[in-house]
Each structure stands twice: as C-alpha cells, then as structure tokens.
Write a protein that holds these residues in place. Structure first.
Motif, PDB file in Angstrom:
ATOM      1  N   ARG A  14      93.023 -48.641  40.325  1.00 10.42           N
ATOM      2  CA  ARG A  14      93.426 -48.124  38.861  1.00 10.42           C
ATOM      3  C   ARG A  14      92.672 -46.691  38.921  1.00 10.42           C
ATOM      4  NH1 ARG A  14      96.628 -50.935  36.496  1.00 10.42           N
ATOM      5  NH2 ARG A  14      96.806 -49.370  35.029  1.00 10.42           N
ATOM      6  N   ARG A  16      91.301 -43.771  36.440  1.00 14.31           N
ATOM      7  CA  ARG A  16      91.070 -43.406  34.998  1.00 14.31           C
ATOM      8  C   ARG A  16      91.049 -41.845  34.687  1.00 14.31           C
ATOM      9  NH1 ARG A  16      86.847 -45.407  30.563  1.00 14.31           N
ATOM     10  NH2 ARG A  16      86.450 -43.487  29.365  1.00 14.31           N
ATOM     11  N   ASP A  18      90.201 -39.021  31.679  1.00 21.42           N
ATOM     12  CA  ASP A  18      89.799 -38.643  30.534  1.00 21.42           C
ATOM     13  C   ASP A  18      90.066 -37.408  30.185  1.00 21.42           C
ATOM     14  OD1 ASP A  18      87.281 -40.936  29.876  1.00 21.42           O
ATOM     15  OD2 ASP A  18      87.251 -40.506  32.006  1.00 21.42           O
ATOM     16  N   GLN A  46     101.986 -46.406  37.542  1.00 21.28           N
ATOM     17  CA  GLN A  46     101.619 -47.515  36.548  1.00 21.28           C
ATOM     18  C   GLN A  46     100.282 -47.947  36.524  1.00 21.28           C
ATOM     19  OE1 GLN A  46     102.989 -47.575  39.427  1.00 21.28           O
ATOM     20  NE2 GLN A  46     102.281 -49.185  40.620  1.00 21.28           N
ATOM     21  N   ASN A  47      99.286 -47.340  37.577  1.00 20.79           N
ATOM     22  CA  ASN A  47      97.886 -47.588  37.462  1.00 20.79           C
ATOM     23  C   ASN A  47      97.059 -46.403  36.923  1.00 20.79           C
ATOM     24  OD1 ASN A  47      98.887 -49.689  39.045  1.00 20.79           O
ATOM     25  ND2 ASN A  47      97.835 -49.274  41.032  1.00 20.79           N
ATOM     26  N   ASP A  49      95.126 -45.015  33.802  1.00 18.53           N
ATOM     27  CA  ASP A  49      94.908 -45.155  32.442  1.00 18.53           C
ATOM     28  C   ASP A  49      94.107 -43.802  31.828  1.00 18.53           C
ATOM     29  OD1 ASP A  49      95.042 -48.172  33.088  1.00 18.53           O
ATOM     30  OD2 ASP A  49      93.378 -48.042  34.133  1.00 18.53           O
ATOM     31  N   TYR A  51      92.495 -41.872  28.583  1.00 16.76           N
ATOM     32  CA  TYR A  51      91.554 -42.038  27.526  1.00 16.76           C
ATOM     33  C   TYR A  51      91.165 -40.757  26.935  1.00 16.76           C
ATOM     34  CZ  TYR A  51      90.131 -46.549  29.646  1.00 16.76           C
ATOM     35  OH  TYR A  51      90.120 -47.754  30.189  1.00 16.76           O
ATOM     36  N   LYS A 123      93.107 -45.233  18.586  1.00 21.99           N
ATOM     37  CA  LYS A 123      92.684 -45.621  19.824  1.00 21.99           C
ATOM     38  C   LYS A 123      92.016 -47.084  19.785  1.00 21.99           C
ATOM     39  CE  LYS A 123      89.805 -42.784  21.749  1.00 21.99           C
ATOM     40  NZ  LYS A 123      88.800 -41.444  21.523  1.00 21.99           N
ATOM     41  N   ASN A 129      97.587 -43.037  22.574  1.00 19.20           N
ATOM     42  CA  ASN A 129      98.612 -41.988  22.934  1.00 19.20           C
ATOM     43  C   ASN A 129      99.845 -41.694  21.982  1.00 19.20           C
ATOM     44  OD1 ASN A 129      99.224 -40.359  25.593  1.00 19.20           O
ATOM     45  ND2 ASN A 129     101.058 -41.605  25.507  1.00 19.20           N
ATOM     46  N   ASP A 200      89.166 -39.855  37.450  1.00 20.65           N
ATOM     47  CA  ASP A 200      88.197 -40.859  37.857  1.00 20.65           C
ATOM     48  C   ASP A 200      86.605 -40.418  38.062  1.00 20.65           C
ATOM     49  OD1 ASP A 200      89.322 -43.309  38.343  1.00 20.65           O
ATOM     50  OD2 ASP A 200      88.917 -43.055  40.515  1.00 20.65           O
TER      51      ASP A 200
END
Length: 229
Positions: A14, A16, A18, A46-47, A49, A51, A123, A129, A200
């Motif tokens: 995954r 991440r 930000d 799809q992986n 994420d 924030y 959130k 989102n 990441d």
C-alpha cells in the motif's frame, strides 16, 4: 524450518499519500483532478490510500468577505483588476481542461476554517474524499457560501452524515484542534503553498502537476526507486 517472513507482494503493497490543501484554493481542485488521473494510470491504483490535511491560504479572511474574488485578489496581491482578471481567466481555462466549471463571477469569498472543520468531521466518518470534492465544487463551481454553517451542514447531509451531531460538535468548537495541527505540521514541513502531496513520506510534489508526474512518482515509490523528496 524458519517461519516465512517474506515481504508483501507488489499487489499487496500500500502507498500512503498525504495531501495538504485548502478548499478555497483554485489550484487544489485542479490538482485533485490531475492526481486522481495519475492514480488511475498507476498499475496498483487500488492500493493508494489518500489522507487529506488542512491548510489555509489566508487565515485573516472574515467568515464572509464583502467583495468579489477579483476585488479580494487585487487587494491581497496588490495587482490591478485587469491583471487579476487575466489570472482568473487562466485558472478557469486550466480547470476546464480537467472537466471543472469555475465560476469566479459568483464565487463567495469566505474564510475556510469552518469548512475545514466540517471536512475533519467527514474524514472521521469515512467520507473525507467525498466532502473534499463537495466543498471544492460548492466554492468554485456552484457559488455557494462555504463560510456559512448552514450551507456546510446541508452539504454534509447530502453525503449522509449526521447533521444534528455535526451542528452540536461545531457549536462546541470541535475539530479546530485537528485543523490547527495540520496547519502546524505543514509549517514544520516547510510547506508554503498548496496543493502539496507527500507520497509514502518519501516523495514531495508541489502544485497541480500533470497527471503523469503523479503516476511516475507513485511508480518510483512503489518500486523503491525514489530519486528525490
């Protein structure tokens, strides 16, 4: 035999992302679209994420500014009306290229802090989102007053969020601490403009870059081949 401690496969890894952004920032909506296109073209989309983090371009703005976006920018940047209008025409054209219909003539200039608190609530209830999209569209496309609490509650209700709970929480000052923490984190990271993307925790991208920039960055980070941050 020793226990199998193999690293996750590429399909399972995954990433991440930000994103520091203000709902009153025209390039943040454009950047959101370009980032989304970049993610779509990334092999392991799809992986990813996402924030969202709060940022305020102008914390000194009143809840409701008595004037147009052009008048506000002219005053804030010390530019002539003609130059400001050229800037707005340019950003409108850039937005249109991403399928966005900016309407600066009817835009309501307003302080974004309450809207960012509403975003924080969303959130925490799994609709970050969706709320980010709704707030940006309300501000730049629909001419809604994003500094007005009732308008914000209506947007939250349209996403199925509990408006009674949100109203009570806003009255108590909830989510201000989280918004201020995001703004402080941006300052610590040296972020002075938005949108700003951190992939990441390794790769930073400033501004509404083309979709391929995001796709390439995701690919580099995923493969462990990070050239810069």
């Amino acid at each position: 035999m020793s226990e199998n401690t193999a690293a996750p496969s590429a399909q399972d890894k995954r990433i991440r992302v930000d994103i520091f952004s203000d709902i009153a920032c025209p390039w943040c909506f454009i950047g959101k679209r370009r980032f989304e296109k970049g993610v779509e073209s990334f092999e392991y989309s799809q992986n990813v994420d996402v924030y969202w983090h709060s940022y305020q371009l102008d914390p000194s703005l009143p809840d409701n500014y008595d004037g147009s976006e052009a008048e506000y920018l002219s005053k804030m940047k010390g530019l002539g009306q003609e130059q400001v209008m050229q800037m707005l025409d340019h950003v409108t054209a850039q937005a249109a290229g991403e399928g966005l219909n900016y309407d600066f003539e009817n835009l309501k200039v307003a302080n974004s802090f309450t809207a960012l608190r509403v975003l924080e609530y969303a959130k925490q209830h799994g609709a970050g989102n969706e709320m980010k999209e709704a707030l940006l569209s309300a501000h730049f496309e629909k001419g809604l007053n994003t500094g007005d609490e009732e308008t914000l509650l209506q947007l939250a209700g349209q996403l199925g969020l509990d408006t009674d709970e949100l109203r009570t929480n806003l009255a108590s000052g909830a989510y201000a601490e989280e918004v201020n923490a995001d703004i402080a984190q941006a300052r610590e990271l040296g972020i002075s403009g938005v949108p700003f993307f951190i992939i990441d925790g390794k790769y930073g991208i400033s501004g509404a870059q083309p979709a391929e920039v995001f796709a390439n960055a995701l690919t580099q980070v995923h493969s462990g081949n990070v050239q810069g941050a």
